[in-house]
Enzyme design. Structure first.
Site, short mmCIF file in Angstrom:
data_model
loop_
_atom_site.label_atom_id
_atom_site.label_comp_id
_atom_site.label_asym_id
_atom_site.label_seq_id
_atom_site.Cartn_x
_atom_site.Cartn_y
_atom_site.Cartn_z
N GLY A 187 -64.74 -52.74 16.10
CA GLY A 187 -65.47 -52.57 14.86
C GLY A 187 -64.55 -52.61 13.66
N SER A 188 -64.87 -51.79 12.67
CA SER A 188 -64.16 -51.87 11.39
C SER A 188 -62.71 -51.43 11.45
CB SER A 188 -64.91 -51.04 10.34
OG SER A 188 -66.17 -51.64 10.05
#
Length: 482
Positions: free
Chosen positions: A213-214
């Site tokens: 993810g981020s």
């Protein structure tokens, strides 16, 4: 001597000679393999004839041995098995051994040649077993284990200056002592663990990969700075909001419509976790440059041994531009272990130099004498000092003013990056909550951490890296620093 008797004598002599040759072959050429064969009961009888050496953390013995009845006179014990299983692995009379229990078996059972004096080498007498001293800090290990609690997930902490692994936790965990023997109760415990859908015997910290993810945006930001796409984290990027994925009619939006993501700086984009900025940044760089940066940080390494082998983290190849855009926010087919993301944070914290992670400090002869001693080794120059400094500054903004506020520690410089990774077909399952961070208390006291929460009791709307994983990382960092 008549002819038939002479033929019989020659034939008998040939048989005797053949037998002697075969015995010699078995003893010299196949002796070691037969002796070490798992089906040779003498191996287990010898291995468990006396107490095994121990695995230690912070001077604390996290394993032991207990007397039993029968041919296998001792079995392994684990005073706090669930806490330490991701570090030790297991040693079972019936089911073999794994992880440090397997990799350091010759030291622990006394068969290592370095433990023998000259007389024992001749007589093959069992030596006093040695011990394995790990780099794990019990305080950090316990903080991670308590923080994860009933959640499914993992946590890793690393000393950025040396690569020493300070914590390695995976939940749910298991107690290796419940099947260390060979009784029906041990068999029942083993079978129950094999059928458990939560997979407590899976070492999620090392052997499970997740979409990062981020948190992967830090890798993309590093590639942008290293390749001169932007000169600093405070230079405005060329980033529309929304961003049309190349070759499609699909517009990418950000989590919050009010976030200042259009043409945001890298600092602001990390602070607000702007998907559009890093998606376009990955396309502007091209997948080859992002891949090269990821490789310097450990992605793609299929032989990362600490000494337990870690699963390979992957930045994919052969993507089209829209897929490359998704990879820029840690989605599409990007996968990483918690160890891998701790390595990313470690490189940032250590001025861009990534140290090879390791969890065994030394092995000993059971007393003060070391058989071998680990030394810090550089894995790669993952990024320049300038890039690392810029990223540390931007990650501090994430904690001081952004989504990582739950990781603040008064009086300590803390930088981090949150991540909420999509999971399941069409994002149907609860997302993974990530937090990677570093803390610098000055005086050379640093720690790098990565935490992933795979499943928890939180409602889907309440799942976030900062909310679920951030407090666990904070507890680990506080425990690691003086």
């Amino acid at each position: 001597m008549n002819k038939p008797l002479r033929r019989a004598s020659v034939f008998s002599l040939l048989l005797v000679m053949t037998l002697l040759v075969w015995i010699t072959y078995v003893q010299l050429a196949r002796g070691a393999s037969l002796r070490d064969n798992a089906h040779n009961s003498r191996v287990a009888i010898s291995e468990y004839a006396g107490p095994l050496g121990d695995i230690l953390a912070g001077g604390e013995r996290v394993t032991g041995s207990a007397a039993t009845q029968g041919n296998l006179k001792y079995k392994r014990t684990y005073p706090d098995g669930k806490l330490w299983a991701p570090v030790t692995g297991y040693a079972s009379q019936s089911y073999g051994s794994t992880q440090l229990e397997a990799l350091e078996r010759q030291v622990l059972d006394g068969s290592d040649s370095r433990l023998k004096n000259p007389l024992q080498a001749l007589t093959r007498e069992r030596s006093k077993p040695g011990d394995v001293i790990t780099t794990i800090d019990p305080a950090v290990q316990k903080a991670a284990y308590r923080g994860l609690g009933n959640k499914t997930g993992a946590a890793v902490a690393i000393d950025p200056t040396t690569g020493a692994v300070l914590a390695l936790v995976s939940t749910p965990s298991y107690d290796p002592g419940t099947f260390a023997g060979s009784s029906s109760a041990d068999q029942k415990a083993w079978n129950a663990l094999q059928k458990d859908r939560k997979q407590p015997m899976l070492n999620r910290a090392l052997r499970q990969t997740y979409p990062p993810g981020s948190t992967f945006k830090v890798v993309v930001a590093a590639a942008a700075l290293e390749n001169g796409l932007y000169s600093s984290v405070d230079e405005p990027t060329k980033s529309p909001d929304p961003y049309r994925l190349p070759g499609t009619v699909t517009d990418m939006h950000n989590e919050s419509s009010s976030a200042p993501c259009e043409n945001a700086t890298i600092r602001t984009a990390l602070q607000y976790s702007c998907n559009t900025v890093f998606a376009k940044m990955a396309v502007d760089l091209g997948q080859s440059k992002v891949a090269a940066q990821a490789k310097k940080l450990g992605f793609g390494d299929s032989a990362l041994d600490i000494p337990v082998r870690a699963a390979k983290s992957v930045y994919p190849s052969g993507m089209n531009d829209s897929q490359t855009a998704l990879s820029g926010m840690g989605q599409f087919d990007v996968t990483a272990t918690p160890l891998q993301m701790a390595m990313v944070s470690s490189a940032v914290a250590n001025d861009g130099k990534l140290m090879t992670p390791y969890e065994v400090d030394r092995t000993t002869d059971g007393s003060a004498s070391a058989l071998d001693h680990a030394s810090a080794r550089t894995y790669s120059r993952a990024m320049s000092q300038h890039t690392a400094s810029e990223l540390r500054s931007a990650m501090r903004t994430v904690v001081d003013q952004g989504t990582g506020a739950n990781a603040k520690i008064p009086g300590v410089a803390v930088g981090g990056k949150t991540g909420t990774a999509q999971h399941g077909e069409n994002n149907s399952a609860n997302p993974y909550a990530w937090f990677m961070s570093y803390a610098d208390a000055g005086g050379g006291h640093k720690v790098a951490v990565a935490v992933v929460v795979e499943d928890s009791d939180a409602a889907r709307a309440d799942i976030s890296g900062g909310g679920l994983a951030g407090p666990i990382a904070k507890a680990m960092m506080k425990a690691a620093l003086p």
